[in-house]
Motif scaffolding. Structure first.
Motif, PDB file in Angstrom:
ATOM      1  N   THR A 185      29.650  51.639   4.464  1.00 22.44           N
ATOM      2  CA  THR A 185      30.401  50.437   4.855  1.00 22.44           C
ATOM      3  C   THR A 185      29.451  49.322   5.256  1.00 22.44           C
ATOM      4  O   THR A 185      29.646  48.148   4.895  1.00 22.44           O
ATOM      5  CB  THR A 185      31.352  50.745   6.027  1.00 22.44           C
ATOM      6  OG1 THR A 185      32.208  51.834   5.667  1.00 22.44           O
ATOM      7  CG2 THR A 185      32.201  49.528   6.375  1.00 22.44           C
ATOM      8  N   TYR A 186      28.411  49.693   5.989  1.00 23.52           N
ATOM      9  CA  TYR A 186      27.383  48.739   6.402  1.00 23.52           C
ATOM     10  C   TYR A 186      26.726  48.098   5.177  1.00 23.52           C
ATOM     11  O   TYR A 186      26.554  46.869   5.112  1.00 23.52           O
ATOM     12  CB  TYR A 186      26.350  49.478   7.255  1.00 23.52           C
ATOM     13  CG  TYR A 186      25.121  48.689   7.608  1.00 23.52           C
ATOM     14  CD1 TYR A 186      25.116  47.808   8.675  1.00 23.52           C
ATOM     15  CD2 TYR A 186      23.941  48.825   6.879  1.00 23.52           C
ATOM     16  CE1 TYR A 186      23.981  47.073   9.003  1.00 23.52           C
ATOM     17  CE2 TYR A 186      22.805  48.111   7.195  1.00 23.52           C
ATOM     18  CZ  TYR A 186      22.837  47.242   8.264  1.00 23.52           C
ATOM     19  OH  TYR A 186      21.708  46.518   8.585  1.00 23.52           O
ATOM     20  N   LEU A 187      26.371  48.920   4.201  1.00 21.19           N
ATOM     21  CA  LEU A 187      25.715  48.423   2.989  1.00 21.19           C
ATOM     22  C   LEU A 187      26.633  47.499   2.188  1.00 21.19           C
ATOM     23  O   LEU A 187      26.209  46.444   1.701  1.00 21.19           O
ATOM     24  CB  LEU A 187      25.264  49.594   2.117  1.00 21.19           C
ATOM     25  CG  LEU A 187      23.856  50.134   2.361  1.00 21.19           C
ATOM     26  CD1 LEU A 187      23.613  51.387   1.530  1.00 21.19           C
ATOM     27  CD2 LEU A 187      22.806  49.090   2.052  1.00 21.19           C
ATOM     28  N   ILE A 188      27.894  47.904   2.029  1.00 14.76           N
ATOM     29  CA  ILE A 188      28.856  47.077   1.286  1.00 14.76           C
ATOM     30  C   ILE A 188      29.030  45.727   1.958  1.00 14.76           C
ATOM     31  O   ILE A 188      29.064  44.674   1.298  1.00 14.76           O
ATOM     32  CB  ILE A 188      30.215  47.802   1.165  1.00 14.76           C
ATOM     33  CG1 ILE A 188      30.078  49.032   0.257  1.00 14.76           C
ATOM     34  CG2 ILE A 188      31.295  46.854   0.617  1.00 14.76           C
ATOM     35  CD1 ILE A 188      31.305  49.915   0.228  1.00 14.76           C
ATOM     36  N   THR A 189      29.124  45.736   3.287  1.00 16.96           N
ATOM     37  CA  THR A 189      29.262  44.478   4.027  1.00 16.96           C
ATOM     38  C   THR A 189      28.017  43.625   3.876  1.00 16.96           C
ATOM     39  O   THR A 189      28.091  42.398   3.735  1.00 16.96           O
ATOM     40  CB  THR A 189      29.517  44.765   5.520  1.00 16.96           C
ATOM     41  OG1 THR A 189      30.624  45.666   5.655  1.00 16.96           O
ATOM     42  CG2 THR A 189      29.852  43.478   6.273  1.00 16.96           C
TER      43      THR A 189
END
Length: 227
Positions: free
Chosen positions: A163-167
Motif C-alpha cells: 500500500t505504501y509503494l502504491i501510494t
C-alpha cells in the motif's frame, strides 16, 4: 485474512504521507531525475523499512508470546502510540514558528546511478529512528491480535508495504503538483493531523486494555450479526 488486509491498508497510506525527509526527497528526485530514479530511491526506503520490521519483530517476539493474552499489552502499545503522536504534535506546534519550507538534501547522484539512489533511500530512512519506533508500535499492537501467527503478521506487514509503494507511485506521478501545493502551512497541518490520528488510535487501545470484557462482547455480537 481479509480483516488483516483491510486493517493494514490505512497504515500503509498513513506511512506514505508521514511528512519527513524521505517524503520531500522522493518528490524532488521524481522532478529532477524521473520516474525510474524515484522508484529506485523508494525501493531503498522500503528495504530500510523491511530491516526495521525484522528488528522490531525479533526484538519483541518473545515478550509478545508471553503477554499476547494479557490486556495490559494493549495499554502498553496504546501508550507508545499516544506518546509518539503527542511528541510529534508538540514538536510541530513549536516548529510552526520556524521556516517550514523543506530543505532538500544536496544531490550529486546521476539519475542512472540506480545503486547510489537505492543506497541513498535506504540510508535516509534507516537513520530515522522514529521509523523503528513506528514498526515496534505496530507489532506490539497488532501481533497479539493475530495470535503471533507468523503467516498473518507477514501478510499484514506485506500489505502495509505494498500500500505504501502504491501510494508512493501516485506521489511520484503527481510530484510537480504536490511540490507546488506543499506550502509551509499545509505541511504543518498534515503533520498535526497525523499526530492526532496516532493519539486517537493510542487512546482507544488504552481503553481496550482497561475494558477487555467490553471488547469481547462487541466482537461476539459482531460475529453473531454475520451469521
Amino acid at each position: 485474512m481479509l480483516n488483516d488486509i483491510l486493517a493494514a491498508i490505512p497504515w500503509g497510506i498513513l506511512l506514505a504521507f508521514t511528512i519527513g525527509p524521505v517524503f520531500f526527497v522522493l518528490i524532488e528526485t521524481s522532478i529532477s531525475k524521473g520516474f525510474k530514479a524515484a522508484m529506485t530511491f523508494d525501493l531503498g526506503v522500503v528495504f530500510g523499512d523491511i530491516i526495521f520490521i525484522l528488528i522490531a519483530y525479533f526484538s519483541t517476539n518473545q515478550l509478545l508470546e508471553k503477554l499476547k493474552d494479557d490486556p495490559s499489552l494493549f495499554i502498553f502499545g496504546g501508550v507508545i502510540m499516544f506518546v509518539f503522536g503527542l511528541i510529534s504534535f508538540i514538536k510541530e506546534k513549536k516548529g510552526k514558528k520556524k521556516n517550514l519550507n523543506p530543505e532538500f538534501l544536496p544531490d550529486s547522484i546521476p539519475k542512472n546511478n540506480y545503486l547510489g539512489l537505492f543506497f541513498k533511500g535506504f540510508i535516509l530512512n534507516f537513520i530515522n529512528i522514529g521509523v523503528l519506533g513506528f514498526w515496534v508500535g505496530i507489532i506490539i499492537v497488532f501481533g497479539p491480535q493475530m495470535n503471533m501467527e507468523t503467516d498473518r503478521i507477514v501478510l499484514f506487514m506485506t500489505v502495509i508495504i505494498i500500500t505504501y509503494l502504491i501510494t508512493d507511485v501516485a506521489k511520484i506521478i503527481l510530484a510537480k503538483q504536490l511540490k507546488n501545493k506543499l506550502t509551509p502551512y499545509i505541511i504543518y497541518k498534515i503533520k498535526r493531523v497525523i499526530s492526532v490520528i496516532l493519539m486517537i488510535f493510542g487512546f482507544f487501545l488504552i481503553i481496550q486494555g482497561f475494558f477487555p470484557e467490553e471488547k469481547e462482547m462487541i466482537k461476539n455480537k459482531f460475529e453473531k450479526m454475520k451469521e
